[in-house]
Design an enzyme around this catalytic site. Structure first.
Site, PDB file in Angstrom:
ATOM      1  N   HIS A  28     -28.887 -35.713 -29.838  1.00 58.90           N
ATOM      2  CA  HIS A  28     -29.611 -35.271 -31.030  1.00 58.90           C
ATOM      3  C   HIS A  28     -28.924 -35.661 -32.340  1.00 58.90           C
ATOM      4  O   HIS A  28     -29.507 -35.480 -33.414  1.00 58.90           O
ATOM      5  CB  HIS A  28     -29.833 -33.756 -30.985  1.00 58.90           C
ATOM      6  CG  HIS A  28     -31.165 -33.339 -31.511  1.00 58.90           C
ATOM      7  ND1 HIS A  28     -31.758 -32.144 -31.180  1.00 58.90           N
ATOM      8  CD2 HIS A  28     -32.035 -33.953 -32.353  1.00 58.90           C
ATOM      9  CE1 HIS A  28     -32.931 -32.042 -31.797  1.00 58.90           C
ATOM     10  NE2 HIS A  28     -33.112 -33.127 -32.516  1.00 58.90           N
ATOM     11  N   ASP A  43     -35.843 -26.858 -30.076  1.00 61.53           N
ATOM     12  CA  ASP A  43     -34.513 -26.938 -29.474  1.00 61.53           C
ATOM     13  C   ASP A  43     -34.113 -25.560 -28.960  1.00 61.53           C
ATOM     14  O   ASP A  43     -34.472 -24.545 -29.563  1.00 61.53           O
ATOM     15  CB  ASP A  43     -33.511 -27.400 -30.540  1.00 61.53           C
ATOM     16  CG  ASP A  43     -32.275 -28.075 -29.980  1.00 61.53           C
ATOM     17  OD1 ASP A  43     -31.732 -27.587 -28.973  1.00 61.53           O
ATOM     18  OD2 ASP A  43     -31.849 -29.088 -30.563  1.00 61.53           O
ATOM     19  N   HIS A  78     -31.046 -24.845 -29.060  1.00 59.96           N
ATOM     20  CA  HIS A  78     -29.858 -24.618 -29.875  1.00 59.96           C
ATOM     21  C   HIS A  78     -30.182 -24.845 -31.349  1.00 59.96           C
ATOM     22  O   HIS A  78     -31.153 -25.517 -31.691  1.00 59.96           O
ATOM     23  CB  HIS A  78     -28.744 -25.571 -29.439  1.00 59.96           C
ATOM     24  CG  HIS A  78     -28.520 -25.579 -27.954  1.00 59.96           C
ATOM     25  ND1 HIS A  78     -29.185 -26.447 -27.114  1.00 59.96           N
ATOM     26  CD2 HIS A  78     -27.729 -24.815 -27.163  1.00 59.96           C
ATOM     27  CE1 HIS A  78     -28.807 -26.221 -25.859  1.00 59.96           C
ATOM     28  NE2 HIS A  78     -27.925 -25.234 -25.864  1.00 59.96           N
ATOM     29  N   ASP A 110     -28.232 -26.489 -33.645  1.00 60.79           N
ATOM     30  CA  ASP A 110     -27.777 -27.798 -34.136  1.00 60.79           C
ATOM     31  C   ASP A 110     -27.467 -27.769 -35.614  1.00 60.79           C
ATOM     32  O   ASP A 110     -27.622 -28.768 -36.321  1.00 60.79           O
ATOM     33  CB  ASP A 110     -28.819 -28.881 -33.842  1.00 60.79           C
ATOM     34  CG  ASP A 110     -28.907 -29.219 -32.353  1.00 60.79           C
ATOM     35  OD1 ASP A 110     -28.148 -28.630 -31.572  1.00 60.79           O
ATOM     36  OD2 ASP A 110     -29.732 -30.062 -31.991  1.00 60.79           O
ATOM     37  N   HIS A 130     -23.631 -33.686 -31.716  1.00 55.04           N
ATOM     38  CA  HIS A 130     -25.033 -33.385 -31.419  1.00 55.04           C
ATOM     39  C   HIS A 130     -25.385 -31.939 -31.735  1.00 55.04           C
ATOM     40  O   HIS A 130     -26.568 -31.586 -31.733  1.00 55.04           O
ATOM     41  CB  HIS A 130     -25.392 -33.749 -29.975  1.00 55.04           C
ATOM     42  CG  HIS A 130     -24.907 -32.779 -28.935  1.00 55.04           C
ATOM     43  ND1 HIS A 130     -25.525 -32.641 -27.709  1.00 55.04           N
ATOM     44  CD2 HIS A 130     -23.869 -31.907 -28.914  1.00 55.04           C
ATOM     45  CE1 HIS A 130     -24.894 -31.746 -26.980  1.00 55.04           C
ATOM     46  NE2 HIS A 130     -23.887 -31.285 -27.688  1.00 55.04           N
ATOM     47  N   ASP A 158     -35.846 -31.792 -28.995  1.00 52.80           N
ATOM     48  CA  ASP A 158     -34.812 -31.798 -27.964  1.00 52.80           C
ATOM     49  C   ASP A 158     -35.452 -31.248 -26.688  1.00 52.80           C
ATOM     50  O   ASP A 158     -35.972 -30.129 -26.686  1.00 52.80           O
ATOM     51  CB  ASP A 158     -33.645 -30.916 -28.405  1.00 52.80           C
ATOM     52  CG  ASP A 158     -32.453 -30.959 -27.466  1.00 52.80           C
ATOM     53  OD1 ASP A 158     -32.664 -31.068 -26.237  1.00 52.80           O
ATOM     54  OD2 ASP A 158     -31.309 -30.867 -27.953  1.00 52.80           O
ATOM     55  N   ASP A 204     -34.296 -29.953 -24.194  1.00 46.95           N
ATOM     56  CA  ASP A 204     -33.780 -28.696 -23.654  1.00 46.95           C
ATOM     57  C   ASP A 204     -34.453 -27.491 -24.303  1.00 46.95           C
ATOM     58  O   ASP A 204     -34.219 -26.346 -23.907  1.00 46.95           O
ATOM     59  CB  ASP A 204     -32.257 -28.617 -23.757  1.00 46.95           C
ATOM     60  CG  ASP A 204     -31.712 -28.412 -25.170  1.00 46.95           C
ATOM     61  OD1 ASP A 204     -32.439 -27.930 -26.049  1.00 46.95           O
ATOM     62  OD2 ASP A 204     -30.528 -28.740 -25.389  1.00 46.95           O
ATOM     63  N   GLU A 243     -32.072 -36.042 -25.955  1.00 50.71           N
ATOM     64  CA  GLU A 243     -31.293 -35.317 -24.947  1.00 50.71           C
ATOM     65  C   GLU A 243     -31.847 -35.421 -23.521  1.00 50.71           C
ATOM     66  O   GLU A 243     -31.521 -34.590 -22.666  1.00 50.71           O
ATOM     67  CB  GLU A 243     -31.116 -33.848 -25.339  1.00 50.71           C
ATOM     68  CG  GLU A 243     -30.395 -33.643 -26.667  1.00 50.71           C
ATOM     69  CD  GLU A 243     -28.894 -33.939 -26.632  1.00 50.71           C
ATOM     70  OE1 GLU A 243     -28.368 -34.226 -25.535  1.00 50.71           O
ATOM     71  OE2 GLU A 243     -28.266 -33.901 -27.703  1.00 50.71           O
TER      72      GLU A 243
END
Length: 305
Positions: free
Chosen positions: A116, A140, A142, A144, A157, A232, A234, A277
């Protein structure tokens, strides 16, 4: 009175037609510790991205190949709290130049990562091309939004959003995070202090994806082609997207992800897409890349009916 299926179909707006799509691969894996995401662009192409684009009516599907990215074995990292950052920035600058040219020529960029960290380049290119900050929807697990000072790992990332905000490539008031469920302490502070709109998985559970994505579009901006989606994989639950480096249970469902992309297509505000990702080493029969292709097509206007 309950509306008939005919009434619903008649009221459903036709998604805008995107005539030219430009695919750019960025096999970046310097931003994370786990190897394999450099094969993400190949996995998405193998999942028949080009064929899918042509099938939904894209008249001009251009593939610019992959940018050259050094492998860790050929270089050294000199910044412990932001590993490989100088090299990542060099590649992101090349990406920014290409994205800027694509947009100026009227293309719709689809950027395939890679980790990312590449978002720094994509966002810089969009900003330069349009001379204004794009609205940003960041999907995402997360945040980030770490910095070298707050990152527990030093992996870049986990920092691209913070760096894009610092460089004014995007504005906090037009940035939306969706799907959060693993957020570091420093990121929580940053999200609150910067005023970034954030929807956790609890919010999606409580309000539903339809409301979340409608509010996200309102925040990011409703002008034609003004929104960039940085996705992303994930962000999606690992039961549907197992091929990611940092999976977190309890993510966005298959249908919720499609609903979000379909809503963006119908809004007419979506101007670019980034997929990051994907790690084929960890995937099952290329499922995650296939899902990424499906989501791209939904974002470009493919519908069930």
């Amino acid at each position: 009175m309950i509306a008939s299926s005919t009434d619903l179909q008649a009221s459903r707006p036709a998604p805008p037609v995107v005539e030219r799509v430009d695919v750019v691969g960025v096999p970046m894996d310097l931003g994370a510790d786990r190897r394999g995401v450099d094969m993400g662009p190949s996995a998405v192409r193998y999942a028949r991205l080009r064929e899918g684009l042509l099938a939904i009516g894209v008249k001009d599907a251009r593939d610019h190949g992959n940018l050259a990215v050094p492998v860790p074995e050929s270089t050294s990292q000199s910044v412990a709290n932001a590993k490989y950052l100088p090299i990542i920035r060099e590649v992101c600058e090349q990406l920014a130049v290409l994205v800027e040219r694509i947009v100026r020529e009227g293309g719709f960029p689809i950027v395939l990562g890679g980790d990312h960290s590449i978002a720094m380049g994509t966002l810089a290119g969009l900003y330069r091309a349009r001379q204004r900050q794009p609205g940003l929807i960041w999907v995402d697990a997360h945040g980030d939004i770490n910095t070298p000072l707050t990152s527990p790992s030093g992996n870049v990332h986990g920092m691209p959003l913070a760096m894009a905000l610092e460089e004014h490539a995007v504005a906090a008031e037009h940035t939306v995070l969706i799907g959060l469920r693993d957020v570091d302490a420093g990121e929580k502070r940053a999200i609150r202090e910067l005023g970034v709109r954030a929807y956790t998985m609890t919010d999606i559970d409580r309000y539903g994806m339809e409301r979340v994505i409608e509010e996200a579009i309102d925040v990011a901006g409703t002008d034609p082609r003004s929104i960039h989606v940085s996705f992303d994989m994930d962000g999606i639950d690992p039961s549907e997207a197992p091929g990611v480096g940092t999976p977190v249970r309890g993510g966005i469902s298959y249908r919720e992800a499609h609903l979000a992309m379909e809503a963006l297509a119908a809004s007419g505000a979506l101007g670019s897409i980034e997929i990051t990702e994907i790690n084929p080493i960890l995937d099952e029969h290329n499922r995650t890349a296939q899902l990424a292709v499906e989501l791209i097509l939904s974002g470009l206007g493919k519908t069930i009916l």
